[in-house]
Motif scaffolding. Structure first.
Motif, mmCIF file in Angstrom:
data_model
loop_
_atom_site.group_PDB
_atom_site.id
_atom_site.type_symbol
_atom_site.label_atom_id
_atom_site.label_comp_id
_atom_site.label_asym_id
_atom_site.label_seq_id
_atom_site.Cartn_x
_atom_site.Cartn_y
_atom_site.Cartn_z
ATOM 1 N N LEU A 192 0.867 -1.197 0.029
ATOM 2 C CA LEU A 192 0.003 0.071 -0.216
ATOM 3 C C LEU A 192 0.934 1.150 0.112
ATOM 4 O O LEU A 192 0.658 2.273 -0.617
ATOM 5 C CB LEU A 192 -0.928 -0.259 1.400
ATOM 6 N N LEU A 193 1.961 1.256 0.774
ATOM 7 C CA LEU A 193 3.004 2.398 0.917
ATOM 8 C C LEU A 193 3.580 2.565 -0.309
ATOM 9 O O LEU A 193 4.006 3.690 -0.872
ATOM 10 C CB LEU A 193 3.585 2.273 2.020
ATOM 11 N N ALA A 194 4.155 1.517 -0.795
ATOM 12 C CA ALA A 194 4.990 1.448 -2.015
ATOM 13 C C ALA A 194 4.288 2.063 -3.118
ATOM 14 O O ALA A 194 5.022 2.639 -3.963
ATOM 15 C CB ALA A 194 5.674 0.153 -2.574
ATOM 16 N N GLY A 195 2.933 2.115 -3.255
ATOM 17 C CA GLY A 195 2.195 2.456 -4.249
ATOM 18 C C GLY A 195 1.802 4.124 -4.001
ATOM 19 O O GLY A 195 1.065 4.488 -4.931
ATOM 20 N N TYR A 230 -5.624 -0.741 7.298
ATOM 21 C CA TYR A 230 -4.168 -0.532 6.593
ATOM 22 C C TYR A 230 -4.473 0.452 5.260
ATOM 23 O O TYR A 230 -3.544 1.213 5.018
ATOM 24 C CB TYR A 230 -3.351 -1.657 6.470
ATOM 25 N N ARG A 231 -5.721 0.394 4.556
ATOM 26 C CA ARG A 231 -5.835 1.141 3.630
ATOM 27 C C ARG A 231 -5.766 2.785 3.648
ATOM 28 O O ARG A 231 -5.643 3.711 3.005
ATOM 29 C CB ARG A 231 -7.129 0.905 2.606
ATOM 30 N N HIS A 232 -5.958 2.879 5.125
ATOM 31 C CA HIS A 232 -6.089 4.507 5.446
ATOM 32 C C HIS A 232 -4.489 4.829 5.824
ATOM 33 O O HIS A 232 -4.532 6.412 5.777
ATOM 34 C CB HIS A 232 -6.686 4.677 6.979
ATOM 35 N N LEU A 233 -3.578 4.033 5.889
ATOM 36 C CA LEU A 233 -2.288 4.236 6.213
ATOM 37 C C LEU A 233 -1.762 5.439 5.075
ATOM 38 O O LEU A 233 -1.279 6.555 5.538
ATOM 39 C CB LEU A 233 -1.226 3.332 5.978
ATOM 40 N N ASP A 262 -7.403 -7.532 -3.198
ATOM 41 C CA ASP A 262 -6.963 -6.902 -4.103
ATOM 42 C C ASP A 262 -5.636 -6.439 -4.214
ATOM 43 O O ASP A 262 -4.920 -5.878 -5.055
ATOM 44 C CB ASP A 262 -7.952 -5.618 -4.670
ATOM 45 N N ILE A 263 -5.008 -6.627 -2.874
ATOM 46 C CA ILE A 263 -3.692 -5.997 -2.904
ATOM 47 C C ILE A 263 -2.631 -7.117 -3.080
ATOM 48 O O ILE A 263 -2.593 -8.160 -2.473
ATOM 49 C CB ILE A 263 -3.566 -5.371 -1.276
ATOM 50 N N THR A 264 -1.807 -6.697 -3.916
ATOM 51 C CA THR A 264 -0.590 -7.690 -4.216
ATOM 52 C C THR A 264 0.493 -7.645 -3.096
ATOM 53 O O THR A 264 1.103 -6.299 -3.076
ATOM 54 C CB THR A 264 0.071 -7.492 -5.530
#
Ligand code: 5AD
Ligand code: SF4
Length: 436
Positions: free
Chosen positions: A24-27, A105-108, A132-134
């Protein structure tokens, strides 16, 4: 690009969650780094299962607070089970900037990107599976991998905090699980462990059809014939023979089952709300031995649960001898706030008594593990090479199909190779051998 580092505590589920967070963060404009010293953002993924686990994290946060004094740019986030349990309390710690629970975690990225956003997100969800998160898997990890197939837990074992900190049980759709393992195979991974708190209650409804865990396991085994497949954790009350038959029918499913028994006493099992008895547990073991001869069996054990008597403890030792576990994870009971046990039963086994019982359990298991390993001496076993041995640069280590750690001289082999090793000696923890 702001460098971040995630430090992970607790179970494999947390390892898997940290990979989701990294993705999530790397994106979102952040870049993962492999050393915390290089990071501007430190994230700590935490575990609440026992008091000791929480203490370790609190010590780490104290250390981060000292680092922040030297480097005021540093930011710290607490993730995972302690975030749900302690919420605002954690924000009061001088190190902590953000507190984010397992379903948030999507809020991070938004929280980290804007000083105006709320620093605390710990709402649990009935549906979040991050399907849906790789997950982002670092370069160090190229051979074995975890894939989460379900989240949360509905079992309410009396001692366990998991249902309160990770929420209700929900399964991830089989399509996205299959796509993820297929991608792993394509990327050169050699082994995948399917993760859930109780994989046997995996259930996915698609129209008329319901996919069970046995169905999912078979589908995955067929989809990725070049990957070794493991799974954890099985629950004795739910593990049926259908799963064992699927394991028997597919060579790429490793012959290893982790089946936590917790206690050998029916009185303690009932109090723990485990919903099986010593007899039904032993029946499950018989099924494993019949359908999967030679299957590795491991377990979890708790010493000194509420009102546990000397006789209850003796029954645990007897059961261990009867099953002859290959490996075990053994713990002393640690009361967790708000669990059924904390609300209903006094934590009345004295500390030194718990410690004594645990040390007897550990001593017995060391003997059983050694005997189990000795029985493998002379056999030739298939081992997936996972890395260089910690003890010697000249040796490699890997795991057998049955889940045992095996060490052997390097030769011309490399990490990721599947090799045949003839076992020549052992300790209680490790098999040693030579490649044949
Ligand atoms: N105290 C000690 N051990 C515990 N476990 C879970 N909760 C507690 C507790 N409160 C152990 C169980 C479980 C494993 C993951 O951790 O054995 O199977
Ligand atoms: Fe805890 Fe039971 Fe869930 Fe395992 S299955 S995490 S022991 S509540």
């Amino acid at each position: 690009m702001i460098p971040f580092y995630i430090e992970t505590y607790g179970c494999q589920m947390n390892v898997s969650d940290s990979e989701v967070v990294a993705s999530l963060l790397a994106g979102s404009g952040y870049v993962p780094c492999s050393r915390w010293e290089e990071a501007r953002i430190l994230l700590i993924n935490t575990c609440s299962i026992r008091e000791n686990a929480e203490k370790r994290v609190m010590n780490r946060l104290d250390h981060f607070a000292r680092l922040k004094k030297k480097n005021p740019q540093l930011r710290v986030g607490v993730l995972g089970c302690m975030a749900t349990r302690l919420k605002e309390q954690l924000l009061e710690h001088p190190a902590v900037d953000w507190v984010v629970g397992p379903d948030s975690y999507r809020h991070l990225p938004a929280m980290m990107g804007s000083p105006a956003s709320a620093p605390l997100q710990t709402q649990l969800s009935l549906t979040e599976t991050y399907a849906d998160i790789t997950p982002y898997r670092g370069r160090e990890q190229t051979v074995t991998s975890f894939v989460t197939i379900m989240r949360g837990c509905d079992n309410l074992c009396a001692y366990c905090i998991v249902p309160y900190v990770r929420g209700r049980e929900r399964s991830r759709d089989p399509q996205s699980i299959q796509a993820e393992v297929e991608a792993l195979q394509k990327d050169g991974f050699k082994e995948v462990t399917l993760l859930g708190q109780n994989v046997n209650s995996y259930r996915w409804k698609a129209g008329e059809e319901t996919v069970s865990f046995a169905g999912l396991l078979e589908r995955i085994a067929l989809a990725v014939p070049n990957l070794r497949i493991r799974f954890t954790t099985s629950h004795p009350k739910d593990m049926q023979d259908d799963v064992l038959h699927v394991m028997a029918n597919h060579h790429n499913i490793c012959k290893q089952i982790h089946l936590p028994v917790q206690s050998g006493s029916n009185a303690v099992l009932a109090k723990m709300n485990r919903k099986y008895t010593r007899e039904t547990y032993l029946d499950r073991i018989r099924s494993i031995r019949t359908i999967l001869p030679g299957c590795g069996i491991s377990t979890d054990l708790i010493a000194g649960f509420c009102a546990e008597t000397e006789e209850d403890h003796r029954l645990t030792l007897e059961l261990m001898k009867e099953v002859r576990f290959d490996q075990a994870f053994m713990f002393q009971y640690s009361q967790r706030p708000n669990t059924l046990a904390a609300r209903h039963y006094p934590d009345d086994v004295p500390e030194e008594e718990k410690t004594r019982r645990l040390s007897e359990i550990i001593a017995l298991q060391n003997r059983l593990s050694l005997e189990s390993n000795r029985a493998d001496v002379g056999k030739t076993m298939e081992v997936l090479v996972e890395g260089t041995s910690k003890r010697s640069e000249e040796d490699l280590f890997g795991r057998t199909d049955t889940g045992k750690v095996c060490v052997f001289p390097k030769g011309t082999n490399r990490v990721g190779d599947l090799v045949h090793v003839r076992i020549t000696s052992c300790t209680a923890a490790t098999l040693k051998g030579d490649i044949v």
